[in-house]
Design a protein around this motif. Structure first.
Motif, short mmCIF file in Angstrom:
data_model
loop_
_atom_site.label_atom_id
_atom_site.label_comp_id
_atom_site.label_asym_id
_atom_site.label_seq_id
_atom_site.Cartn_x
_atom_site.Cartn_y
_atom_site.Cartn_z
N ALA A 114 18.55 -4.58 -3.06
CA ALA A 114 17.35 -3.76 -3.30
C ALA A 114 17.11 -3.51 -4.79
O ALA A 114 16.09 -2.93 -5.15
N LYS A 115 18.03 -3.94 -5.64
CA LYS A 115 17.90 -3.67 -7.07
C LYS A 115 16.65 -4.30 -7.66
O LYS A 115 15.99 -3.72 -8.54
N GLY A 116 16.30 -5.52 -7.21
CA GLY A 116 15.14 -6.19 -7.76
C GLY A 116 13.87 -5.41 -7.52
O GLY A 116 13.04 -5.22 -8.44
N LEU A 117 13.69 -4.93 -6.28
CA LEU A 117 12.51 -4.12 -5.98
C LEU A 117 12.53 -2.82 -6.75
O LEU A 117 11.50 -2.37 -7.28
N GLN A 118 13.69 -2.21 -6.86
CA GLN A 118 13.82 -0.96 -7.61
C GLN A 118 13.39 -1.17 -9.07
O GLN A 118 12.67 -0.33 -9.64
N GLN A 119 13.79 -2.28 -9.66
CA GLN A 119 13.44 -2.56 -11.05
C GLN A 119 11.95 -2.82 -11.21
O GLN A 119 11.34 -2.38 -12.19
N LYS A 120 11.34 -3.51 -10.25
CA LYS A 120 9.89 -3.75 -10.33
C LYS A 120 9.12 -2.43 -10.25
O LYS A 120 8.14 -2.22 -10.97
N LEU A 121 9.55 -1.54 -9.36
CA LEU A 121 8.89 -0.25 -9.24
C LEU A 121 9.08 0.59 -10.50
O LEU A 121 8.19 1.35 -10.90
N ALA A 122 10.24 0.44 -11.13
CA ALA A 122 10.50 1.19 -12.36
C ALA A 122 9.59 0.73 -13.49
O ALA A 122 9.18 1.52 -14.34
N VAL A 123 9.26 -0.56 -13.50
CA VAL A 123 8.29 -1.06 -14.49
C VAL A 123 6.90 -0.55 -14.13
O VAL A 123 6.15 -0.08 -14.98
N LYS A 173 -1.02 13.90 -1.76
CA LYS A 173 -2.43 13.61 -1.51
C LYS A 173 -2.59 12.18 -1.01
O LYS A 173 -1.93 11.26 -1.50
N PRO A 174 -3.48 11.97 -0.04
CA PRO A 174 -3.70 10.60 0.47
C PRO A 174 -4.04 9.60 -0.62
O PRO A 174 -3.54 8.46 -0.59
N ASP A 175 -4.85 9.99 -1.59
CA ASP A 175 -5.22 9.06 -2.66
C ASP A 175 -4.00 8.65 -3.48
O ASP A 175 -3.87 7.49 -3.89
N SER A 176 -3.12 9.60 -3.73
CA SER A 176 -1.91 9.30 -4.48
C SER A 176 -1.01 8.33 -3.71
O SER A 176 -0.45 7.39 -4.28
N LEU A 177 -0.90 8.54 -2.42
CA LEU A 177 -0.08 7.66 -1.59
C LEU A 177 -0.68 6.26 -1.49
O LEU A 177 0.05 5.26 -1.45
N LYS A 178 -2.01 6.18 -1.48
CA LYS A 178 -2.65 4.86 -1.45
C LYS A 178 -2.32 4.07 -2.71
O LYS A 178 -2.07 2.86 -2.66
N GLU A 179 -2.32 4.75 -3.86
CA GLU A 179 -1.95 4.07 -5.10
C GLU A 179 -0.50 3.61 -5.05
O GLU A 179 -0.15 2.51 -5.51
N MET A 180 0.35 4.44 -4.46
CA MET A 180 1.76 4.08 -4.33
C MET A 180 1.91 2.86 -3.41
O MET A 180 2.71 1.95 -3.68
N GLU A 181 1.15 2.82 -2.34
CA GLU A 181 1.21 1.69 -1.41
C GLU A 181 0.74 0.40 -2.08
O GLU A 181 1.29 -0.68 -1.86
N LYS A 182 -0.30 0.50 -2.92
CA LYS A 182 -0.76 -0.68 -3.66
C LYS A 182 0.34 -1.24 -4.53
O LYS A 182 0.57 -2.45 -4.60
N LEU A 183 1.04 -0.35 -5.23
CA LEU A 183 2.12 -0.79 -6.11
C LEU A 183 3.25 -1.43 -5.31
O LEU A 183 3.83 -2.44 -5.74
N LEU A 184 3.55 -0.88 -4.14
CA LEU A 184 4.59 -1.47 -3.29
C LEU A 184 4.22 -2.89 -2.86
O LEU A 184 5.04 -3.81 -2.92
N ARG A 185 3.00 -3.05 -2.41
CA ARG A 185 2.55 -4.37 -1.98
C ARG A 185 2.65 -5.38 -3.12
O ARG A 185 3.14 -6.50 -2.94
N THR A 186 2.19 -4.96 -4.29
CA THR A 186 2.24 -5.85 -5.45
C THR A 186 3.68 -6.21 -5.80
O THR A 186 3.99 -7.37 -6.10
N SER A 187 4.56 -5.25 -5.74
CA SER A 187 5.96 -5.47 -6.13
C SER A 187 6.68 -6.39 -5.16
O SER A 187 7.67 -7.02 -5.53
N LEU A 188 6.22 -6.44 -3.91
CA LEU A 188 6.91 -7.26 -2.91
C LEU A 188 6.21 -8.59 -2.65
O LEU A 188 6.64 -9.35 -1.79
N GLN A 189 5.13 -8.86 -3.36
CA GLN A 189 4.44 -10.14 -3.16
C GLN A 189 5.35 -11.30 -3.60
O GLN A 189 6.00 -11.21 -4.63
#
Length: 784
Positions: free
Chosen positions: A734-743, A768-784
């Motif tokens: 999980a370190k790779g994903l952790q590092q991408k999120l940290a960037v 807030k839902p809007d804040s979580l949506k932004e977080m979800e976008k970043l997750l998707r991008t990091s795992l592409q």
């Protein structure tokens, strides 16, 4: 919308001007400071986020007229001379939009040739913003250093001190105080001493020229000449120039402190759960402040780029599972301050205070368990579990006539469970990376392996360990998370009979053939946290509890006749809800998912909304009565110096009330609707299973090549990454994903924790839902 970072620039000294009251002269003070800056051949700028009233009287117009070339800007101008929340009724101005506009304006100025900027509020500290909330709360995410304009009028001492305390309570740094001299009231004399004791400089200014009663053309001209003369003179006073120099020094010193914190921490601090071998200062996150779901972290760059030195960082572990109501919550801070002022800390043994009594009463109502009658206070989850184990083992030994000084008493639990880092409860977990090198660890118990719930390739699955499939049956696919928790139906299934038979047979073998004695069943309901975010099939936990309670003969060896059992049967059942309790999974208790009333339960973490340590161990009357005797040595001799500290209890009462209100006022209806859109809720006992993380996110992540499985419930999201070595706590998958999120992305990054090949994320219950949506976008991008 993406979060807004706090404001701190190397190339721009930005300050926010607050007034102790309305009409105290904030704009005149701002004009004096900007004039002084301009005279030093530096560029000044003035920003008025929200202005109301006639355009000619607007504060930014005043700066434009008298500010000696000061750059001015107003973001929202309303003609009506009323409070901003009234004037803005016809406009749709969100707080996030307003904050983003302020931050962008200041960042743009930092990139230009502006050296000094003032952001002036409207009215007093608690005057409402456009949406009606206090300015002190509205502007808190920016956390700019404060210039407080005190009140020189009658009653001004009180309003000035109150304003100071209100800002301090919210985590602002008040760097300077200015006010006008009034020789009759002499507030400046009193307040100079008051703020000197706080190491805050106070500068008193001569009162500005009085405005003429009638503003005809001649009197207006004379007024403008008088004001120009006033600014010309006052802006050159030595105290003003010295104050501006101090502001510059403080800005530089703040950045220097942040810049060296990681190095100093690396030298001085021994971190928890951290292998320091190979760790360097750059691995340490420097947190300047925190608000809502975000840290404000220092970028640790010595460059002279005009970007803000602070960046919003999503608190992905909810600060080790404690965050419930957001960082810097002003209501909880006020509750804590009230209790600190009323009590400080007071002795608790043989005494009582209102917060402890109120919390005990509210907690029992919140847990809604008819067995519970007594609340025992400790200071954290580990020590609360120590108390629970003491309770459980004592009552079991008393019932079955065992002598713990002569016999080894074990516990029953689940593989991967973990109940804390103190020596006693360490023994309640199987050998693991956490405890196997702890010299006193012995491991006293039996821990069942169990089926896991997870989503794989878009489908919910109950996965049975390979070595247990002969006993428990094959893996099962289910159509929804609600179906997983439909225990009324599942208890009638073949799987439930298999589970019960396997559990009964195992306990029988352990007791009759191996001679083991068990004193308690200890479970983390639904999710085993520290063991790797293991989502246990709730049917297995329910069956384990039922077998233990329905078959007391299993634990009475040599045909001993146990004492009568009016409330508990078999073994006392202890639920460790330190992590999963109090709305972490979307409900008041995680026990409710199993439709089980434990005999003992432990709560911490969200108990105080993420502000302060406190823990409760709640038990039945029968368990309490077991410790009652004429002998002092029979009592539960456990306690802490700060047991039931009034600050923690007061905050906990308000935290529980806030979360309870959210549960019924529709705050989470949007999340519930998302999770119930594709499947009907299960029967009432297990209905309403939902998460703040969207179903769409789970399906997308579960179909990603790097992901083995996912699950989400309540505020918890768990992502298991594929690992060819099999995973586990020592995995680095999980370190790779952790590092991408940290960037992170352009707007924010993520501070997260991993448990081997599992990366988990948690939100607050107030996210807030809007804040979580932004977080979800970043997750998707990091795992592409």
């Amino acid at each position: 919308m993406a979060p807004v970072g706090a404001g701190l620039w190397r190339t721009l000294r930005a300050q926010q001007v607050y007034g102790a009251n309305t009409d105290v002269g904030k704009t005149i003070v701002s004009t004096v400071l900007c004039n002084a800056i301009q005279k030093q051949k530096q560029r000044a700028a003035f920003l008025k986020p929200v202005s109301t009233g006639a355009l000619d009287d607007a504060d930014d117009r005043h700066l434009k007229r008298y500010g000696a070339g000061t750059l001015t800007k107003c973001l929202y101008q309303f003609d009506e001379p009323v409070s901003p929340h009234i004037a803005a009724k016809q406009k749709n101005i969100s707080d996030d939009d307003l904050l983003a506009s302020i931050h962008k304006t200041l960042s743009d100025w930092a990139r230009s040739d502006v050296d000094f900027a003032l952001v002036e509020t409207a009215g007093g500290v608690h005057s409402p913003g456009p949406n009606g909330n206090s300015q002190a709360d509205l502007y808190r995410p920016l956390r700019l250093p404060i210039v407080l304009v005190a009140d020189s009028r009658l009653g001004g001492i009180s309003s000035s001190v109150s304003a100071y305390e209100s800002l301090l309570l919210r985590g602002y740094d008040i760097q300077s105080v200015l006010l006008f001299r009034d020789e009759y009231y002499q507030n400046h004399e009193y307040l100079r001493d008051f703020f000197r004791n706080k190491s805050i400089p106070l500068v008193s200014l001569p009162a500005p020229p009085a405005k003429p009663l009638q503003l005809d053309a001649d009197s207006q001209l004379r007024d403008e000449e008088a004001m120009s003369s006033y600014y010309q003179k006052v802006s050159q006073e030595s105290e003003i120039l010295r104050l501006l120099e101090e502001m510059s020094v403080k800005n530089t010193e703040r950045i220097e402190r942040l810049d060296e914190m990681a190095d100093r921490a690396h030298d001085l601090i021994w971190y928890p759960f951290t292998q320091h071998q190979g760790m360097s200062a750059k691995d340490i996150t420097v947190i300047d402040s925190a608000h809502d779901d975000y840290f404000q972290t220092f970028k640790s760059s010595s460059s002279t780029k005009p970007d803000s030195e602070l960046r919003p960082t999503f608190d992905g572990s909810a600060s080790w599972w404690t965050q419930g109501l957001g960082h810097g919550n002003p209501d909880l801070s006020l509750s804590a301050a009230y209790a600190a002022g009323r009590y400080g800390h007071v002795m608790f043994a043989g005494a009582v205070h209102e917060p402890a009594l109120s919390l005990a009463d509210r907690l029992l109502k919140t847990l809604d368990n008819p067995r519970f009658t007594k609340v025992f206070y400790t200071d954290n989850g580990s020590t609360g579990m120590e108390v629970a184990v003491k309770m459980g083992l004592r009552v079991a030994c008393d019932r079955y006539g065992w002598d713990a000084s002569q016999e080894k008493i074990n516990i029953l639990g689940l593989k991967g469970s973990y109940h804390g880092d103190t020596i006693g409860v360490m023994d309640c977990s199987e050998p693991s990376t956490y405890n196997k090198k702890v010299e006193w660890y012995r491991g006293r118990g039996h821990w069942f392996d169990f089926p896991l719930v997870k989503m794989v390739n878009g489908t919910w699955k109950i996965e049975v360990p390979e070595e247990l499939r002969a006993d428990l049956g094959p893996d099962v696919e289910v159509d929804s998370l609600n179906s997983v928790f439909d225990l009324d139906q599942r208890l009638q299934s073949d799987a439930a009979q298999r589970y019960k038979e396997y559990i009964r047979r195992t306990i029988e073998d352990l007791v009759q053939k191996q001679g083991m004695k068990f004193g308690a069943l200890i479970l983390e309901p639904v999710i085993l946290g520290a063991g790797g975010m293991l989502f246990c099939d709730p049917l297995f936990q329910r069956c384990l509890t039922d077998v233990v309670r329905d078959n007391p003969e299993l634990f009475s060896a040599q045909n001993n006749t146990p004492k009568s059992a009016p409330s508990w049967s078999g073994l006392p059942v202890i639920f460790d809800e330190v992590f999963t309790g109090l709305y972490r999974l979307g409900r008041p208790t995680s026990a409710s998912f199993l439709d089980v009333h434990p005999d003992i339960a432990v709560n911490a973490k969200l108990l105080t909304g993420g502000l302060i340590p406190l823990c409760t161990t709640v038990a039945s009357q029968e368990i309490f009565d077991t410790f009652s005797s004429p002998e002092k040595s029979d009592a539960l001799l456990h306690g802490h110096s700060y047991t039931a500290h009034a600050v923690g209890c007061t905050v906990a009462v308000d935290s529980l009330k806030t979360m309870s209100d959210m549960d019924v006022n529709g705050s989470w209806d949007g999340f519930r609707a998302d999770w119930n859109a594709t499947s009907a809720p299960a029967k009432e006992s297990s209905a309403d299973v939902w998460s703040v993380w969207s179903q769409g996110l789970l399906k997308d992540l579960s179909c990603t090549d790097a992901v083995e499985s996912v699950f989400a419930i309540g505020t918890v999201l768990s992502i298991s990454l594929r690992d060819a070595q099999g995973g586990g706590y020592t995995s680095t998958a999980a370190k790779g994903l952790q590092q991408k999120l940290a960037v992170g992305g352009d707007q924010f990054n993520v501070h997260s924790r991993v448990l081997g090949n599992v990366l988990y994320l948690m939100s607050s219950v107030t996210s807030k839902p809007d804040s979580l949506k932004e977080m979800e976008k970043l997750l998707r991008t990091s795992l592409q």
